[in-house]
Scaffold this motif. Structure first.
Motif, PDB file in Angstrom:
ATOM      1  N   ASN A 129       0.841  -1.198   0.000  1.00 47.25           N
ATOM      2  CA  ASN A 129       0.000   0.000   0.000  1.00 47.25           C
ATOM      3  C   ASN A 129       0.878   1.251   0.000  1.00 47.25           C
ATOM      4  N   PHE A 130       0.240   2.422   0.052  1.00 45.15           N
ATOM      5  CA  PHE A 130       0.975   3.682  -0.050  1.00 45.15           C
ATOM      6  C   PHE A 130       0.488   4.663   1.000  1.00 45.15           C
ATOM      7  N   ALA A 131       1.420   5.434   1.572  1.00 45.79           N
ATOM      8  CA  ALA A 131       1.100   6.490   2.527  1.00 45.79           C
ATOM      9  C   ALA A 131       1.057   7.810   1.774  1.00 45.79           C
ATOM     10  N   VAL A 132      -0.084   8.497   1.840  1.00 52.14           N
ATOM     11  CA  VAL A 132      -0.290   9.709   1.047  1.00 52.14           C
ATOM     12  C   VAL A 132      -0.672  10.868   1.961  1.00 52.14           C
ATOM     13  N   THR A 133      -0.101  12.033   1.693  1.00 43.49           N
ATOM     14  CA  THR A 133      -0.515  13.257   2.382  1.00 43.49           C
ATOM     15  C   THR A 133      -1.063  14.238   1.345  1.00 43.49           C
ATOM     16  N   LEU A 134      -1.968  15.108   1.816  1.00 44.66           N
ATOM     17  CA  LEU A 134      -2.623  16.087   0.947  1.00 44.66           C
ATOM     18  C   LEU A 134      -2.457  17.486   1.527  1.00 44.66           C
ATOM     19  N   ASP A 135      -2.736  18.494   0.713  1.00 43.63           N
ATOM     20  CA  ASP A 135      -2.659  19.864   1.238  1.00 43.63           C
ATOM     21  C   ASP A 135      -3.847  20.170   2.149  1.00 43.63           C
ATOM     22  N   ALA A 136      -4.915  19.370   2.048  1.00 40.64           N
ATOM     23  CA  ALA A 136      -6.068  19.457   2.945  1.00 40.64           C
ATOM     24  C   ALA A 136      -6.857  18.171   2.796  1.00 40.64           C
ATOM     25  N   TYR A 160     -11.320  11.903   8.513  1.00 40.49           N
ATOM     26  CA  TYR A 160     -11.000  11.991   9.938  1.00 40.49           C
ATOM     27  C   TYR A 160      -9.975  10.917  10.292  1.00 40.49           C
ATOM     28  N   PRO A 161      -8.837  11.305  10.893  1.00 40.05           N
ATOM     29  CA  PRO A 161      -7.841  10.318  11.312  1.00 40.05           C
ATOM     30  C   PRO A 161      -8.234   9.693  12.651  1.00 40.05           C
ATOM     31  N   GLU A 162      -7.869   8.440  12.838  1.00 39.30           N
ATOM     32  CA  GLU A 162      -8.199   7.757  14.082  1.00 39.30           C
ATOM     33  C   GLU A 162      -7.684   8.547  15.279  1.00 39.30           C
ATOM     34  N   GLY A 163      -8.526   8.690  16.296  1.00 41.40           N
ATOM     35  CA  GLY A 163      -8.120   9.411  17.489  1.00 41.40           C
ATOM     36  C   GLY A 163      -9.286   9.684  18.404  1.00 41.40           C
ATOM     37  N   GLY A 164      -8.991   9.879  19.687  1.00 39.59           N
ATOM     38  CA  GLY A 164     -10.035  10.188  20.649  1.00 39.59           C
ATOM     39  C   GLY A 164     -11.018   9.056  20.865  1.00 39.59           C
ATOM     40  N   GLY A 165     -10.592   7.817  20.576  1.00 38.65           N
ATOM     41  CA  GLY A 165     -11.477   6.675  20.744  1.00 38.65           C
ATOM     42  C   GLY A 165     -12.325   6.374  19.530  1.00 38.65           C
ATOM     43  N   GLN A 166     -12.232   7.212  18.481  1.00 37.48           N
ATOM     44  CA  GLN A 166     -13.059   7.018  17.280  1.00 37.48           C
ATOM     45  C   GLN A 166     -12.198   6.539  16.118  1.00 37.48           C
ATOM     46  N   PRO A 167     -12.652   5.502  15.376  1.00 36.66           N
ATOM     47  CA  PRO A 167     -11.886   4.989  14.241  1.00 36.66           C
ATOM     48  C   PRO A 167     -11.805   5.994  13.104  1.00 36.66           C
ATOM     49  N   ARG A 222      -8.446   3.149  -3.000  1.00 35.51           N
ATOM     50  CA  ARG A 222      -9.243   2.997  -1.786  1.00 35.51           C
ATOM     51  C   ARG A 222      -8.443   3.469  -0.580  1.00 35.51           C
ATOM     52  N   VAL A 223      -9.109   4.142   0.330  1.00 34.36           N
ATOM     53  CA  VAL A 223      -8.479   4.596   1.576  1.00 34.36           C
ATOM     54  C   VAL A 223      -8.722   3.533   2.643  1.00 34.36           C
ATOM     55  N   LEU A 224      -7.649   2.910   3.108  1.00 38.92           N
ATOM     56  CA  LEU A 224      -7.741   1.817   4.073  1.00 38.92           C
ATOM     57  C   LEU A 224      -7.620   2.283   5.514  1.00 38.92           C
ATOM     58  N   ASP A 225      -6.924   3.399   5.703  1.00 40.61           N
ATOM     59  CA  ASP A 225      -6.703   3.904   7.060  1.00 40.61           C
ATOM     60  C   ASP A 225      -6.285   5.369   6.963  1.00 40.61           C
ATOM     61  N   VAL A 226      -6.522   6.090   8.050  1.00 39.12           N
ATOM     62  CA  VAL A 226      -6.099   7.491   8.138  1.00 39.12           C
ATOM     63  C   VAL A 226      -5.613   7.720   9.562  1.00 39.12           C
ATOM     64  N   HIS A 227      -4.425   8.269   9.691  1.00 37.68           N
ATOM     65  CA  HIS A 227      -3.921   8.570  11.032  1.00 37.68           C
ATOM     66  C   HIS A 227      -3.100   9.860  10.985  1.00 37.68           C
ATOM     67  N   GLU A 228      -2.891  10.410  12.153  1.00 40.48           N
ATOM     68  CA  GLU A 228      -2.116  11.646  12.263  1.00 40.48           C
ATOM     69  C   GLU A 228      -0.746  11.342  12.832  1.00 40.48           C
ATOM     70  N   VAL A 236      -1.764  14.574   8.579  1.00 37.47           N
ATOM     71  CA  VAL A 236      -2.722  13.496   8.358  1.00 37.47           C
ATOM     72  C   VAL A 236      -2.224  12.616   7.212  1.00 37.47           C
ATOM     73  N   VAL A 237      -2.034  11.333   7.515  1.00 36.06           N
ATOM     74  CA  VAL A 237      -1.503  10.380   6.544  1.00 36.06           C
ATOM     75  C   VAL A 237      -2.603   9.397   6.150  1.00 36.06           C
ATOM     76  N   HIS A 238      -2.818   9.227   4.839  1.00 37.80           N
ATOM     77  CA  HIS A 238      -3.835   8.314   4.313  1.00 37.80           C
ATOM     78  C   HIS A 238      -3.136   7.066   3.775  1.00 37.80           C
ATOM     79  N   THR A 239      -3.565   5.901   4.206  1.00 39.49           N
ATOM     80  CA  THR A 239      -3.062   4.648   3.636  1.00 39.49           C
ATOM     81  C   THR A 239      -3.985   4.248   2.499  1.00 39.49           C
ATOM     82  N   VAL A 240      -3.433   4.195   1.263  1.00 41.42           N
ATOM     83  CA  VAL A 240      -4.247   3.931   0.076  1.00 41.42           C
ATOM     84  C   VAL A 240      -3.697   2.735  -0.689  1.00 41.42           C
TER      85      VAL A 240
END
Length: 264
Positions: free
Chosen positions: A14-21, A25-32, A42-48, A53-57
């Motif tokens: 897979n690939f880690a992608v960042t955007l200018d915006a 929503y990245p996982e955090g605060g107890g929320q996926p 396809r976006v498989l995961d998002v984390h900060e 914010v990094v998108h796994t695609v």
């Protein structure tokens, strides 16, 4: 439409992608994290990570490429329903009993949260009723960033010390809490709040909760099982518990009688 700023190939293909915006929503605060698509990937995961914010695609994107982001709306709404329901319940418990929410997890099956004090079954029933009354009132849910001066005058819940700008989520008269996650716009969008289990936990209580379609699906499964039990007992579903209690009592009597005649 957002511009790709970087992408890195990952060992799993897979690939880690960042955007200018991003609207994800990245996982955090107890929320996926959100899921969905960026361009044809396809976006498989998002984390900060380190404030980014990094998108796994699933497919590479070119740096500088402008891509369309499509958030999975059904998943996002489900998470917003559960999280806003948690705010309502925690606000009510805090107001009635002064307890703090000391743990929160929004899972794939249900939502759990922990309070630092005990609640009886009657108290839980009262909280659940008040929470659903809040849903029926269809109150607005407001997210805002108060100034430092405004923040000092606000009474709000927060599970930890927060640096920098603080986002407040407010349901007037019900709850005011520091939170970065997305929520529904009005409480009526939650649909239903239902407690499914509770247990003593670290001197307090852990509550299991379902909101929205999760609560409806749970009700449908339990209704089907209740109808099957009622059919076996030849009674109405509303009388199943009473008939089952009588059935088990009669079974114990017959078992005792059989044991008596076996001995003599």
């Amino acid at each position: 439409l957002k511009r790709t700023t970087a992408f890195i190939a990952q060992p799993d293909g897979n690939f880690a992608v960042t955007l200018d915006a991003t609207a994800f929503y990245p996982e955090g605060g107890g929320q996926p994290a959100d899921r969905g698509a960026l361009g044809g990937a396809r976006v498989l995961d998002v984390h900060e990570k380190d404030g980014v914010v990094v998108h796994t695609v699933t497919a590479p994107l070119h740096v500088g490429e402008v891509v369309q982001g499509d958030v999975d709306g059904r998943r996002r709404l489900d998470h917003m329903q559960q999280h806003t329901g948690e705010h309502i319940v925690c606000g009510i418990v805090h107001r009635l009993y002064g307890y703090e929410n000391v743990g929160f997890h929004l899972g794939g099956d249900d939502t759990t949260f922990d309070f630092d004090g005990p609640l009886t079954k009657a108290q839980l029933d009262e909280v659940e009723t008040l929470a659903n009354s809040t849903v029926q009132q269809n109150l607005p849910v407001r997210g805002f960033y108060p100034s430092a001066g405004e923040l000092e005058t606000l009474d709000y819940r927060s599970k930890k010390e927060i640096d920098g700008d603080i986002r407040i989520v407010e349901i007037e008269g019900v709850d005011r809490c520091a939170c970065c996650a997305p929520h529904v716009a009005r409480t009526g969008e939650i649909g239903l709040i239902k407690f499914t289990d509770s247990m003593a936990y670290k001197g307090g209580i852990r509550i299991h909760m379902l909101c929205g379609m999760r609560a409806l699906r749970d009700y449908a499964v339990k209704q089907k099982n209740l109808e099957l039990i009622a059919a076996e007992l030849s009674c109405k579903p509303t009388n199943a518990a009473q008939f089952f209690k009588k059935f088990t009592a009669d079974s114990r009597k017959w078992s005792s009688a059989e044991s008596y005649y076996t001995i003599f």
